[in-house]
Scaffold this motif. Structure first.
Motif, PDB file in Angstrom:
ATOM      1  N   VAL A 128       7.185  46.100 -17.323  1.00  0.00           N
ATOM      2  CA  VAL A 128       8.625  45.960 -17.124  1.00  0.00           C
ATOM      3  C   VAL A 128       8.944  46.621 -15.794  1.00  0.00           C
ATOM      4  CG1 VAL A 128      10.915  46.478 -18.013  1.00  0.00           C
ATOM      5  CG2 VAL A 128       9.037  46.039 -19.609  1.00  0.00           C
ATOM      6  N   ARG A 154       1.867  40.309 -19.607  1.00  0.00           N
ATOM      7  CA  ARG A 154       3.261  39.900 -19.735  1.00  0.00           C
ATOM      8  C   ARG A 154       4.088  40.713 -18.749  1.00  0.00           C
ATOM      9  NH1 ARG A 154       5.259  40.250 -25.744  1.00  0.00           N
ATOM     10  NH2 ARG A 154       4.033  42.174 -25.814  1.00  0.00           N
ATOM     11  N   LEU A 207       8.112  41.388 -17.370  1.00  0.00           N
ATOM     12  CA  LEU A 207       9.566  41.214 -17.432  1.00  0.00           C
ATOM     13  C   LEU A 207      10.155  41.813 -16.174  1.00  0.00           C
ATOM     14  CD1 LEU A 207      12.254  40.544 -18.821  1.00  0.00           C
ATOM     15  CD2 LEU A 207      12.115  42.758 -19.985  1.00  0.00           C
ATOM     16  N   TYR A 216       8.589  36.599 -17.410  1.00  0.00           N
ATOM     17  CA  TYR A 216       9.954  36.468 -17.902  1.00  0.00           C
ATOM     18  C   TYR A 216      10.909  37.064 -16.880  1.00  0.00           C
ATOM     19  CZ  TYR A 216       7.719  35.707 -22.456  1.00  0.00           C
ATOM     20  OH  TYR A 216       6.950  35.231 -23.487  1.00  0.00           O
ATOM     21  N   GLU A 217      12.023  36.383 -16.636  1.00  0.00           N
ATOM     22  CA  GLU A 217      13.045  36.878 -15.728  1.00  0.00           C
ATOM     23  C   GLU A 217      14.355  37.064 -16.495  1.00  0.00           C
ATOM     24  OE1 GLU A 217      11.371  34.837 -11.604  1.00  0.00           O
ATOM     25  OE2 GLU A 217      13.334  34.235 -12.383  1.00  0.00           O
ATOM     26  N   LEU A 218      14.965  38.226 -16.310  1.00  0.00           N
ATOM     27  CA  LEU A 218      16.199  38.536 -17.030  1.00  0.00           C
ATOM     28  C   LEU A 218      17.350  37.657 -16.544  1.00  0.00           C
ATOM     29  CD1 LEU A 218      17.513  40.563 -19.085  1.00  0.00           C
ATOM     30  CD2 LEU A 218      18.283  41.826 -17.076  1.00  0.00           C
ATOM     31  N   MET A 221      12.242  45.049 -26.761  1.00  0.00           N
ATOM     32  CA  MET A 221      12.274  44.029 -25.723  1.00  0.00           C
ATOM     33  C   MET A 221      12.695  42.689 -26.315  1.00  0.00           C
ATOM     34  SD  MET A 221      11.677  45.317 -22.783  1.00  0.00           S
ATOM     35  CE  MET A 221      12.824  46.535 -23.402  1.00  0.00           C
ATOM     36  N   PHE A 275      12.715  38.880 -25.441  1.00  0.00           N
ATOM     37  CA  PHE A 275      12.277  37.838 -24.527  1.00  0.00           C
ATOM     38  C   PHE A 275      13.024  36.524 -24.716  1.00  0.00           C
ATOM     39  CE2 PHE A 275       8.629  40.678 -24.719  1.00  0.00           C
ATOM     40  CZ  PHE A 275       8.359  40.823 -23.370  1.00  0.00           C
ATOM     41  N   THR A 302      16.259  36.052 -21.548  1.00  0.00           N
ATOM     42  CA  THR A 302      15.408  35.814 -20.383  1.00  0.00           C
ATOM     43  C   THR A 302      15.109  34.332 -20.211  1.00  0.00           C
ATOM     44  OG1 THR A 302      13.338  36.021 -21.633  1.00  0.00           O
ATOM     45  CG2 THR A 302      14.263  38.052 -20.716  1.00  0.00           C
ATOM     46  N   ARG A 318      11.681  32.087 -19.287  1.00  0.00           N
ATOM     47  CA  ARG A 318      10.235  32.156 -19.124  1.00  0.00           C
ATOM     48  C   ARG A 318       9.804  31.138 -18.075  1.00  0.00           C
ATOM     49  NH1 ARG A 318       5.223  31.788 -23.508  1.00  0.00           N
ATOM     50  NH2 ARG A 318       3.598  31.820 -21.907  1.00  0.00           N
TER      51      ARG A 318
END
Length: 499
Positions: free
Chosen positions: A315, A340, A342, A373-375, A443, A445, A449, A451
């Motif tokens: 993260v 993974r 983020l 993953y992008e917020l 978290m 996802f 977020t 993907r």
């Protein structure tokens, strides 16, 4: 840069060694298996993280050591400074160590606070010209770029050398979910007790007593007597109210909201686990580590990731892996280690220049099997599973690495070139499966977020939802043409090792 004569050199000081006689020392001892162990508590909730700092300041009897990259002069920052003044009035020694890059909004308060007995304020690597704003400080110091480009990014709040709060949060409204508009940061701190606190305090002492830490009165000329400065500080504090509570606690975070009350009651639950402090050597502020990772936080965290057996979950709000980071990612992928990530989307980030550096690597990361993953700032606000944002939007700011769902790194370090080469950092590597699992359970996802995946044409796609509710976008979501253009221009112009 002014010359510090021997007479102007402040005396060295250090964290207290014996904390057993203090109230906080006794509370910590009761929460620990033994004095040589370390124990922790996650602080994902902004309000609880802030109130924990305030409560530690109120209960401290001997020392308070505060270290921060950003310390704003808004209500959140000013109210905390008032708590430090009150502690000093009770006889507590207060040492406040602030990086000078962002100090313009709080400079008058810091200067006046330094007039109180038992309070010392020092600025790291200070600017000495045109101090009216960050822009003017930078522009007027272009001939000193090799010096001022190095900043102290460490964050620490230690009370009586018995408890410490560390992690990603600076001090300011937006870091504690109190900004009315704009972005509020999704972040993580930990409360620590035991040996790890003494190790964190030793790192603070190294910076505090270094040649890079200047008493504020040598940089900001007071222009008033000590008595006048105290009266001015008191007058400002008289009209500052406590920051409002947050906008509500998501149900799954309720267990993390009670820590300030537990401190007030004198009994709290901590998780005792082995831990190692990772702190950048102070000479990094002088440029000694630009081309040498040895002994740095990035080296320690990087080695831990390279030693992963099954999974690395990163993260990081600002993620620019660079050539070496991509090598570790590919090697882990070849060994079957799941990665993974983020990070912020272009719409969420507050640093589009750094995001531009990340954009150069994300397609390759997805192609070698990384789950990226992008917020989404709008989804984070609408769903409310990462916090209650009101009219503001969510921006990721936590810096966490979870390895094999058993080891947890939490600190100030971003995974980008600036943290690696130019900023000093601080963090703790914790062997704690319970803490790691608790963090992973927080978290979100799916609901907050996008993907990333590759389309049939080999280009990136942004995916939200799943199954029949899946939505696939072929453009950067929630962002206009100008912001996209800005990111691409910055990515082309700025050196990769600056990002």
């Amino acid at each position: 840069m002014p010359t510090r004569t021997p007479e102007a050199m402040p005396p060295a000081s250090h964290a207290i060694a014996d904390t057993a006689a203090t109230l906080l020392g006794k509370i910590a001892a009761e929460a620990l298996p033994d004095r040589s162990s370390s124990a922790f508590r996650l602080l994902p909730l902004a309000a609880s993280a802030y109130e924990t700092r305030i409560e530690l300041a109120r209960q401290a009897e001997r020392t308070l050591d505060v270290q921060s990259f950003v310390f704003n002069g808004d209500r959140t920052g000013a109210y905390l400074l008032g708590a430090l003044r009150d502690a000093a009035a009770r006889g507590v020694r207060v040492r406040l160590l602030i990086d000078d890059l962002h100090s313009d909004s709080v400079e008058p308060l810091l200067s006046d606070l330094a007039a109180f007995d038992r309070v010392e304020v020092r600025l790291i690597n200070p600017f000495v010209r045109a101090r009216g704003s960050r822009a003017s400080k930078l522009i007027s110091s272009l001939d000193q770029l090799s010096r001022v480009n190095h900043r102290m990014h460490n964050k620490l709040f230690a009370a009586d050398n018995a408890f410490a709060v560390f992690g990603g949060r600076n001090i300011g409204d937006e870091y504690f979910m109190r900004a009315a508009r704009g972005g509020n940061f999704v972040d993580l701190d930990l409360l620590a007790a035991g040996q790890v606190v003494r190790d964190l305090s030793a790192s603070f002492d190294d910076y505090w007593n270094s040649e890079h830490a200047w008493p504020i009165d040598l940089i900001v000329r007071p222009g008033s007597t000590l008595a006048e400065r105290r009266l001015r500080f008191d007058a400002r504090q008289a009209v500052i109210q406590a920051p409002p509570p947050d906008l509500g606690v998501p149900a799954r975070f309720a267990q993390y909201a009670t820590l300030p009350d537990e401190l007030r009651a004198g009994r709290l639950r901590l998780v005792p686990v082995p831990a190692q402090v990772l702190a950048d050597p102070v000479d990094k502020l002088a440029g000694a580590r630009v081309a040498d990772r040895a002994g740095t936080v990035r080296a320690g965290a990087g080695q831990a990731m390279a030693n992963a057996h099954s999974e690395v979950f990163v993260v990081s709000p600002y993620f620019v892996p660079g050539e070496l980071g991509m090598q570790v990612t590919e090697q882990n992928s070849q060994r079957g280690v799941r990665l993974r990530l983020l990070t912020n989307s272009l719409a969420a980030t507050d640093e589009p220049a750094v995001h531009a550096g990340y954009m150069a690597y994300r397609k390759e990361m997805v192609s070698i099997g990384a789950e990226v993953y992008e917020l989404s700032p709008s989804l984070a606000r609408e769903r409310g599973r990462l916090g209650r944002f009101g009219e503001s939007t969510g921006v990721l700011h936590a810096k966490v690495i979870v390895i094999d769902q058993a080891r947890l790194f939490v600190g100030s370090m971003n995974l980008d070139g600036r943290s690696e080469r130019y900023n000093t950092e601080l963090g703790v590597l914790i062997d704690g499966p319970e803490l790691a699992r608790d963090f992973l359970s927080m978290m979100d996802f799916e609901s907050s977020t996008y993907r990333l995946r590759l389309g049939p044409d080999g280009e990136l796609r942004w995916v939200r939802g799943s199954g029949e509710a899946e939505i696939v976008l072929d453009q950067e979501p929630e962002v206009g043409v100008l912001r996209k253009l800005l990111a691409r221009v910055l990515g082309a112009l700025l050196p990769q090792n600056w990002l």
